[in-house]
Design a protein around this motif. Sequence first.
Motif, short mmCIF file in Angstrom:
data_model
loop_
_atom_site.label_atom_id
_atom_site.label_comp_id
_atom_site.label_asym_id
_atom_site.label_seq_id
_atom_site.Cartn_x
_atom_site.Cartn_y
_atom_site.Cartn_z
N SER A 137 0.83 -1.21 0.00
CA SER A 137 0.00 0.00 0.00
C SER A 137 0.86 1.26 0.00
O SER A 137 1.92 1.29 0.64
CB SER A 137 -0.92 0.01 1.23
OG SER A 137 -1.80 -1.08 1.20
N PRO A 138 0.38 2.31 -0.67
CA PRO A 138 1.10 3.59 -0.64
C PRO A 138 0.81 4.35 0.65
O PRO A 138 0.28 5.46 0.65
CB PRO A 138 0.56 4.31 -1.87
CG PRO A 138 -0.81 3.78 -2.02
CD PRO A 138 -0.77 2.35 -1.58
N ILE A 141 9.30 7.13 -1.25
CA ILE A 141 8.82 6.13 -2.21
C ILE A 141 7.31 5.96 -2.11
O ILE A 141 6.58 5.99 -3.12
CB ILE A 141 9.54 4.78 -1.96
CG1 ILE A 141 11.01 4.88 -2.38
CG2 ILE A 141 8.83 3.65 -2.71
CD1 ILE A 141 11.85 3.69 -1.94
N LYS A 142 6.81 5.79 -0.89
CA LYS A 142 5.37 5.57 -0.71
C LYS A 142 4.57 6.80 -1.10
O LYS A 142 3.47 6.70 -1.67
CB LYS A 142 5.08 5.16 0.74
CG LYS A 142 5.57 3.77 1.08
CD LYS A 142 4.91 2.72 0.20
CE LYS A 142 5.42 1.32 0.47
NZ LYS A 142 4.80 0.32 -0.44
N ARG A 162 1.14 9.39 -5.33
CA ARG A 162 1.01 10.39 -6.40
C ARG A 162 0.82 9.69 -7.75
O ARG A 162 -0.02 10.10 -8.57
CB ARG A 162 2.26 11.27 -6.43
CG ARG A 162 2.26 12.34 -7.51
CD ARG A 162 3.57 13.14 -7.50
NE ARG A 162 3.54 14.21 -8.49
CZ ARG A 162 3.83 14.06 -9.77
NH1 ARG A 162 4.18 12.86 -10.23
NH2 ARG A 162 3.78 15.08 -10.61
N TYR A 163 1.61 8.64 -7.98
CA TYR A 163 1.51 7.88 -9.22
C TYR A 163 0.10 7.32 -9.40
O TYR A 163 -0.51 7.46 -10.48
CB TYR A 163 2.54 6.74 -9.20
CG TYR A 163 2.43 5.78 -10.35
CD1 TYR A 163 3.01 6.08 -11.58
CD2 TYR A 163 1.75 4.58 -10.21
CE1 TYR A 163 2.90 5.19 -12.64
CE2 TYR A 163 1.65 3.68 -11.26
CZ TYR A 163 2.22 4.00 -12.48
OH TYR A 163 2.11 3.12 -13.54
N GLU A 164 -0.44 6.72 -8.35
CA GLU A 164 -1.78 6.13 -8.46
C GLU A 164 -2.84 7.20 -8.71
O GLU A 164 -3.77 7.00 -9.50
CB GLU A 164 -2.09 5.34 -7.18
CG GLU A 164 -1.25 4.09 -7.02
CD GLU A 164 -1.66 3.25 -5.83
OE1 GLU A 164 -2.68 3.59 -5.19
OE2 GLU A 164 -0.97 2.25 -5.53
N ALA A 174 2.39 11.10 -14.00
CA ALA A 174 2.48 10.10 -12.94
C ALA A 174 3.89 9.56 -12.79
O ALA A 174 4.35 9.27 -11.68
CB ALA A 174 1.50 8.95 -13.22
N ASN A 175 4.58 9.43 -13.91
CA ASN A 175 5.94 8.87 -13.87
C ASN A 175 7.02 9.92 -13.64
O ASN A 175 8.20 9.57 -13.49
CB ASN A 175 6.22 8.14 -15.19
CG ASN A 175 5.61 6.76 -15.22
OD1 ASN A 175 6.04 5.87 -14.49
ND2 ASN A 175 4.57 6.60 -16.04
#
Length: 865
Positions: free
Chosen positions: A398-399, A455-456, A461-463, A474-475
């Motif tokens: 999970s983020p 990282i999380k 943010r990416y999701e 996102a990337n």
Amino acid sequence: MRNFFCLTVLFAVVFLLNSCKSSEKETGQIAVSWELVTNFTDVENGFEARFTLANHGNDALTDKNWALFFNMSPRPIIPAKTAQSATVQHINGDWYKLTPNAGFALAPGDSTEIRYAGTEAVIKHTDAPMGLYFVFYDKDGKEENIVQVGNYTVLPFARKEQQLRGKDDLRPLQTAAKRYQDNLAVSLLDAKQLQRIIPAPVKITPGAGTLSFGNEVAIFYGNGLENEAKLLSEKLKAVTGTDFAIKSGTPADKGIVLKTGAVLVNGIAKEAYKLSVDDKGVTITGSDASGVFYGTQSLLALIPTASYLKPGPAIALDYVQIEDAPRFHFRSMHLDVSRNFQTKETILRLIDLLAMYKINHFLFYTTEDEGWRLEIDGLPELTKVGAQREHTAGGMASPVLHPAYGSGPKAYDEGKYGSGFYTKADFIEILKYATARHIKVIPELNFPGHARAAIKAMEARYERLMKEGKEKEANEYRLIDPNDKSVYLSAQGYKDNVVNVARESTYHFYEKVVDEITKIYAEAGLKLDVFHAGGDEVAEGAWTKSPEAAQLLKENPAVKDPKNLQSYFFGKLLKRLEKRNLSIHGWEEVALNKSPEGKYLPNPEFVGKKVVPYIWNNIYDLDLGNRLANAGYPVVLCNVTNFYFDLAYNTDPLEPGLYWGGLVDAYANWAFAPFDMFKTTFQTSMGKPLTFTGLEKMKPEARKNVIGLESQLWSETVKGRDMLEYYTLPKLMGFAESAWAAERPWETIENSGVRQSSMQKGWNVFANTLAQKDMPRLATLNGGYNYRVPMPGAVLENSTLKANVEYPGLSIRYTTDGSEPTPQSSLYSAPVKVSGKVKVRSFDAAGRSSRTAIVDGNAAGSTLD
């Protein structure tokens, strides 16, 4: 760099061991107790422990409807040799869970015991499980309810096998009798024999006479010194209760004069000052504004402690002439607020304290695996996700940041320290406050390891952006290779805390953060010119199964091995930061390469490129600091054996802190020879004598490369302001002496016996000064600092109590009726006849006390503390 152990601590005055009381969020229906069974196991340096669960509720626990989550200082778990009704599992970091095995049943009114074992012995209450909470599941296995444990007990560490780390632990048990023997090395000195100022000035010449003054004497300041005058006026008001006027120019008669001029002391001009107290008043001349400021701190230190304890309108100062300059320009303290958060107000109090002891740098550690504590424009997830910890049903994937260090299942839970961050406005206030006190704040972004919070946050943010259909955005700052199957375990037990150095987005993220921090400094009216890049403790195994890393290695055959990607990353990052005109500081690994055998070797690539490694490791790699200085690197020494404030004062199970690198008290901070650390490092963390045969000594020409010293406070076991100050004081005073004061005579004595004799004489003066002057003064400043008063030593011989103190000048009070000693209890002044159980405590002149030591006359003098 650090192992860690975490729990709310049993302190006599402010801290109680985590035997929690029920609240709206907690329940006592399932009582939990934990006991360290033994550290003497078949596994080298292993431990065995047990949980006991007692069901006081109305519902049975089955083999499917519950799990108990908790934090514990990270240690690998060993599979049970005998069948147990439940199993302890390591999840990630210091997050564990206890799950029932098939057939488990705990009916109302029943209790059960679950044993488990692990490596790395535990000897402290701060090592015990903490932040316990049950998750209850429905018939389909879905989470139904989360309940914090309200009835939790940690059983005392009373036996030898609980207080030693196995058969190889050579350190003696901490008892009142041991303290008594240790304390025999110091003796009470007259007030005239004390050190006038901590840290000691280069030269101090007493005069004949006394200057008595109050607020009729104004503070006069020269060009550019209004700030120093205002700060001095505030401090004098705190002592006298009256306002001191500040004026520009020079007085016609008597006054306190602050000015700059040519000052050179011991060949040093920067931060140098001269201070004169005579019939004309006080004159402080600094080579620069910093020198003037440090002169004002010395002036405040000259004020008798009695004036701080009983403020009055007048101050009496003996005539004196002082010439002073620092031994090292770089004198720093590091504070980790990521493992456990500290409020802005606590940081400001600490900055005042650092200024008082002439510390001029502050390494502010606001990013880590367990928390991101600084608001960054354009990356809101860093604080929305990275600044809070909470239970997550999704586990590691999970983020979300999972609970750590007892933070519990709920974000921003009252009385917990897992969540929190500084807004930009907070950080600007801290920067301005520090700058006014001549302290440079150095920010840090630790990559490529220790990066889980970032990282999380960036995964969240990416999701978010992927759901919005914005794949490119996102990337942009993503920090992982999503196809990375690498398996590793960091020193702190993490399996997912290393960024992928093959991604351009990783460097883009780093640059974004640095640029935003640069803007914050600019808003504070400052220029960011030093940045700490971290760089430590990347776990073996990182990047070994990353397709993106494999492609990078293919394109860069000179890198050869995944373990060399850390050096690759730093080299690539350095070029980008150099364009921003930044000097780059980092942990020692940034200046090292790994040999094929895994040994760290100095990396010549970054010599001469404004790269400053901080050397913490002098316990596993004893001469590393010497080798890097000899290789041409400017180094900061922050030796674990001397300057890690988070290491415990001693081995007492109730004394909080860590011990992986040994034990650190004020003496260890004071007793440091920076150019020959072999003279002041004697034992491993297990008490085994060290040998230095064949190791590299620092070359005389390399001494110029030691730019300074830094103390460290990592916060795994530090919960709140009181604990921070307890860990810091009085260690900070010993550190300040090593960082500022001129070379002590004993540092250059080769004969060990003669050197130890000289050190003991110097320490006796310093210890007396702590007790009689500096510690009581701290009780009066900023509402009072929570410094540590050490427990007394005591023995009973033929029904006679003999007692003494670690810092002469503390008083000892005792009782024989079972009550706790108070400032009104019997004063110990000489051996005295007693009977039965005796309780003793140390007190200072401000009334602050130690924990209670107990000696039982009916148990042949045994110590029960």
